[in-house]
Enzyme design. Structure first.
Site, PDB file in Angstrom:
ATOM      1  N   PRO A   1       0.837  -1.213   0.000  1.00 49.99           N
ATOM      2  CA  PRO A   1       0.000   0.000   0.000  1.00 49.99           C
ATOM      3  C   PRO A   1       0.867   1.257   0.000  1.00 49.99           C
ATOM      4  O   PRO A   1       1.934   1.305   0.624  1.00 49.99           O
ATOM      5  CB  PRO A   1      -0.794  -0.118   1.310  1.00 49.99           C
ATOM      6  CG  PRO A   1      -0.737  -1.560   1.678  1.00 49.99           C
ATOM      7  CD  PRO A   1       0.555  -2.079   1.165  1.00 49.99           C
ATOM      8  N   GLY A   2       0.388   2.276  -0.718  1.00 50.70           N
ATOM      9  CA  GLY A   2       1.056   3.572  -0.690  1.00 50.70           C
ATOM     10  C   GLY A   2       2.233   3.711  -1.626  1.00 50.70           C
ATOM     11  O   GLY A   2       2.981   4.690  -1.532  1.00 50.70           O
TER      12      GLY A   2
ATOM     13  N   LYS B   1       0.364   2.922  -6.953  1.00 52.47           N
ATOM     14  CA  LYS B   1      -0.208   2.119  -8.039  1.00 52.47           C
ATOM     15  C   LYS B   1      -1.373   2.832  -8.714  1.00 52.47           C
ATOM     16  O   LYS B   1      -1.459   2.897  -9.943  1.00 52.47           O
ATOM     17  CB  LYS B   1      -0.671   0.764  -7.481  1.00 52.47           C
ATOM     18  CG  LYS B   1       0.454  -0.062  -6.905  1.00 52.47           C
ATOM     19  CD  LYS B   1      -0.043  -1.399  -6.388  1.00 52.47           C
ATOM     20  CE  LYS B   1      -0.976  -1.239  -5.207  1.00 52.47           C
ATOM     21  NZ  LYS B   1      -0.319  -0.673  -4.022  1.00 52.47           N
TER      22      LYS B   1
ATOM     23  N   SER C   1      14.284 -18.328   5.185  1.00 59.96           N
ATOM     24  CA  SER C   1      15.502 -17.567   4.907  1.00 59.96           C
ATOM     25  C   SER C   1      16.381 -17.373   6.141  1.00 59.96           C
ATOM     26  O   SER C   1      17.501 -16.895   6.018  1.00 59.96           O
ATOM     27  CB  SER C   1      15.146 -16.207   4.303  1.00 59.96           C
ATOM     28  OG  SER C   1      14.383 -15.444   5.201  1.00 59.96           O
TER      29      SER C   1
ATOM     30  N   LYS D   1      16.046  -6.640   1.894  1.00 59.82           N
ATOM     31  CA  LYS D   1      16.944  -7.130   2.938  1.00 59.82           C
ATOM     32  C   LYS D   1      18.294  -6.404   2.884  1.00 59.82           C
ATOM     33  O   LYS D   1      18.856  -6.028   3.922  1.00 59.82           O
ATOM     34  CB  LYS D   1      17.142  -8.628   2.785  1.00 59.82           C
ATOM     35  CG  LYS D   1      15.898  -9.457   3.097  1.00 59.82           C
ATOM     36  CD  LYS D   1      16.130 -10.933   2.851  1.00 59.82           C
ATOM     37  CE  LYS D   1      14.884 -11.756   3.173  1.00 59.82           C
ATOM     38  NZ  LYS D   1      15.088 -13.189   2.906  1.00 59.82           N
TER      39      LYS D   1
END
Length: 790
Positions: A366-367, A370, A691, A734
């Site tokens: 979100p934000g 788009k 991960s 990351k």
């Protein structure tokens, strides 16, 4: 019915016994001097009437209280009527019909018999009459009211008006009128119990006035309906005459003009052949239909929809690639993947004008811009922009429309959007496609399969229109936060473009170029009145927001602007400069705290890199040995996959003892004499994913060997029991988290080397990357030479 004078004189000869059989009833009230017909199948009542008919033919008639839960005699009213069985008729079905002639009012004193039917001692109740001028006025008023009731009530014969005038006694008059107006059972009983004649007439006057009011209102309604019907018939006759006159004069009526106008609009709309044929058929049907018909409005609305759709109306695309690039760069910072895809589309459109519109799907947190980038694309192409939100839509009819057989049917939202756009090639944005619902009304995602398929949408059929409409010229862009909820068949029809979260540097540039200026303008400030420095913006990003997008950053900047606007409104003239130390005055205490690298190397503590929906972050994995019997304890609210990674790391560490690797010097019996505890801090936050496998293995082997882990190195990767390191996702976020936390080295799976292309060049230059295929390589890079005695 009324009793004649002769009959009344005959009634006077009857003596009312002190004990009478009791006829309990809840259907009617019998008044003295009146005859009432009744029928019953009750065996107890039939026996009562048979026994009475064999004797003096007089019985007591009492009504039961409405709603009483008790049976006779407890439910009977205290005042009833002594009645004479004037006539009795037995029917073949076993029922009995009788005519009961009221004699006088009686009061129930004491029940003397229950079976086979009630018997009770009674006493005659005489009317209390005091002939006064007031009583005469009451009688005349009541008689007048009743005469008006008779005139308006269709079920009362006019002879009753004459009968009223021939009853001299006020009490008998009241009883007669009460028997002929519409009274509830309790109201009739109330009149029967009114021993005082004046009081009886007053009560009856109230009831008669109410009945007269109801009858007058009904008469008024009936009169109005008759007048309206007569008026409609007259108008129809005059219109038919007008049509005949206009036909003789060669003039067209309004209806003909309307049909001709619709026919011209159909021609001007340049419908498709199939739609034109359907429109002509519907118009011919409409011309033969009277305007008052229920189907007339339905057909006219359908024709309006067909005529007003943009069958042949298009906007011309602006194919200037340089201009489009300038518009996109001006409206949005970065988003290079989206911009390149749009510019590629423009280039192909320039070479092949009849190409089909692309079906794009923007996926990101979100934000991240788009929806707004869709508006920017429409502006760059020179197209109309239509947006509909699919969030929460559960009905297939929202996409395809309702069939015209339903009342209030309308086309679906696709056709409605095209009508609003007045163009058959707009940019159509379907927002929140990942939040579509499904229930018993159908699956809207299935309806979108045809809309978003370039091979099928050239003949999209809306249920309401029931004719094909070409959607191939429409440029569809869908948006969503995640891909997983989108059905595979629908996802396969779209070209997915991921919009990742912004880096701190990107957020800083966007805030300086767009957000601060926007909030200054919305809060009535100028750049001269408020200056928010770069360091302050970065502090807001790090300490007051934790998101991949920009919404909260804009809110916090807006909060600062509002505080400054208030100061300006209170008279402050000098400009305001916001620095990090002043943020507490505007935004309060810090809301978030990002993890930073440890200050010193530690044994059993490794730094991992994690991905979250709001961007990357670092986590610390702690491992320690305690005396025990080889048990593994996992804490920190770890998910199933993360727990399995810890078990795999422990198994790998145990396998090293069998391999006898001197460079690691893993004690051969560490798992026999010790328990292993692995903990990931921030225990209130759920964590999962494969991960962290490499991080757990490094922390665990560090704890076993007593060798410290370098404080400035972060790592991510999935491990196997054979010691291989497998690739993982979210590398960009990351690596940015590692850079933000102050790490200097990052261990990544060898197969993830290609993903560094998405990492900003500045970040890559400031970090050292170590690509490992096996855990041995990671351990060699992460573990120091210093040892601690276990």
């Amino acid at each position: 019915m009324a009793i004649t004078q002769e009959t009344r004189e005959t009634m006077g000869k009857f003596r009312i016994p002190e004990e009478l059989p009791i006829f309990p009833n809840n259907e009617a009230v019998v008044y003295p001097s009146l005859i009432v017909p009744l029928g019953t199948k009750d065996e107890r009542v039939i026996k009562l009437i048979d026994d009475a008919a064999a004797g003096d033919k007089i019985i007591g008639f009492f009504t039961q209280r409405t709603g009483s839960k008790e049976g006779p005699p407890d439910s009977l009213h205290s005042i009833g009527t002594a009645v004479l069985i004037a006539r009795m008729l037995k029917l073949p079905d076993g029922s009995i019909h009788v005519f009961l002639q009221g004699l006088s009012r009686i009061r129930l004193k004491e029940v003397s018999q229950i079976e086979p039917y009630l018997k009770a001692k009674v006493e005659v109740v005489e009317d209390k009459v005091e002939k006064t001028t007031e009583l005469e006025a009451l009688v005349r008023n009541l008689a007048g009211l009743f005469q008006r009731v008779v005139e308006l009530a269709p079920n009362l014969p006019s002879e009753l008006n004459i009968a009223v005038l021939n009853i001299p006694e006020p009490g008998s008059l009241a009883d007669f009128i009460a028997a002929h107006i519409n009274l509830k059972l309790e109201e009739g009983q109330e009149i029967l119990e009114a021993i005082d004649v004046a009081e009886r007439i007053r009560k009856l006057t109230t009831f008669a006035s109410r009945e007269l009011e109801v009858l007058e209102l009904g008469s008024k309604i009936q009169s109005q309906a008759k007048e309206e019907m007569t008026k409609a018939q007259r108008e129809f006759y005059l219109r038919e005459q007008l049509k005949a006159i206009q036909k003789e004069l060669g003039e067209a009526d309004e209806r003909t003009l309307e049909m001709n106008e619709l026919r011209e609009k159909i021609v001007d709309a340049k419908l498709s052949p199939q739609a034109s044929k359907e429109a002509d058929r519907e118009l011919d049907r409409l011309a033969k239909m009277p305007p008052a018909a229920a189907e007339y409005t339905v057909s006219r609305t359908y024709l309006d929809w067909l005529i007003n759709l943009p069958w042949s109306k298009s906007t011309e695309d602006n194919l200037d690639i340089a201009r489009a690039s300038g518009v996109l760069d001006k409206d949005h910072y970065n988003l290079n993947k989206v911009k390149e895809r749009i510019l590629d589309y423009l280039a192909v459109r320039k070479l092949k004008p009849d190409m089909k519109g692309p079906i794009l799907c923007f996926v990101g947190p979100p934000g991240t811009g788009k929806t707004s980038v869709g508006q920017s694309i429409a502006r760059a192409l020179g197209r109309k922009f239509v947006r509909i939100s699919l969030g929460g839509i559960r009905d297939e009819a929202d996409i395809r429309g309702h069939r015209r057989t339903y009342v209030g049917a309308l086309p679906g939202r696709i056709i409605q959007g095209l009508r609003r756009a007045e163009s058959n090639n707009p940019l159509f944005m379907l927002d929140e496609i990942d939040k579509l619902g499904i229930d018993f009304r159908g699956d809207p995602a299935a309806a979108l399969l045809e809309v978003l398929d370039p091979e099928q949408n050239s003949s999209f059929v809306d249920h309401y229109l029931d004719v094909p409409f070409d959607l191939s010229k429409v440029m569809f862009i869908t948006t969503g936060n995640i891909v997983d909820p989108i059905p595979p068949a629908l996802l396969d029809r779209m070209e997915v473009i991921e919009l990742p979260g912004y880096t701190e540097d990107e957020k800083l540039h966007i805030a300086k170029q767009f957000l601060i200026l926007k909030q200054l303008n919305e809060n009535g400030l100028t750049p001269q009145q408020l200056d928010i420095g770069d360091e302050a913006v970065l502090a807001i990003i790090r300490n007051y927001t934790r998101e991949a997008g920009l919404r909260n950053l804009e809110r916090e900047i807006g909060a600062i602007c509002r505080k400054v606007a208030r100061q300006v409104a209170e008279g402050k003239e000098e400009p305001t400069t916001v620095i990090p130390d002043k943020l507490h005055d505007y935004l309060g205490a810090k809301k978030f705290h990002y993890q930073t690298a440890e200050e010193a190397d530690e044994v059993g503590v490794a730094t991992g890199l994690a991905w979250t929906p709001t961007g990357g972050d670092i986590i610390f994995v702690e491992a320690t040995l305690v005396p025990g019997k080889g048990n593994l304890t996992l804490t920190g609210k770890l998910g199933d996959v993360m727990q399995e990674s810890a078990k795999a790391a422990l198994t790998y560490a145990r396998s090293l003892t069998a391999l006898h690797k001197p460079q690691l010097d893993v004690p051969t019996s560490f798992y026999e004499d010790n328990d292993v505890h692995v903990h990931v801090p921030a225990g209130g936050i759920p964590k999962d994913g494969p991960s962290a496998g490499i991080t757990m293995a490094v922390a665990l082997i560090s704890a076993v060997t007593g060798r410290s882990v370098s404080k400035d190195i972060g790592m991510t990767g999935e491990i196997t029991l054979r010691g291989k390191i497998l690739p993982v996702g979210g590398i960009r976020d990351k690596v940015l988290a590692a850079h933000r936390a102050g790490l200097r080295k990052v261990i990544l799976p060898k197969e993830n080397e290609k993903d560094l292309e998405e990492v900003p060049q500045q970040v890559k230059e400031e970090l050292q990357f170590i690509f490992a295929d096996r855990i041995d390589e990671a351990l060699e890079a992460a573990l120091g030479d210093s040892r601690e005695v276990l």
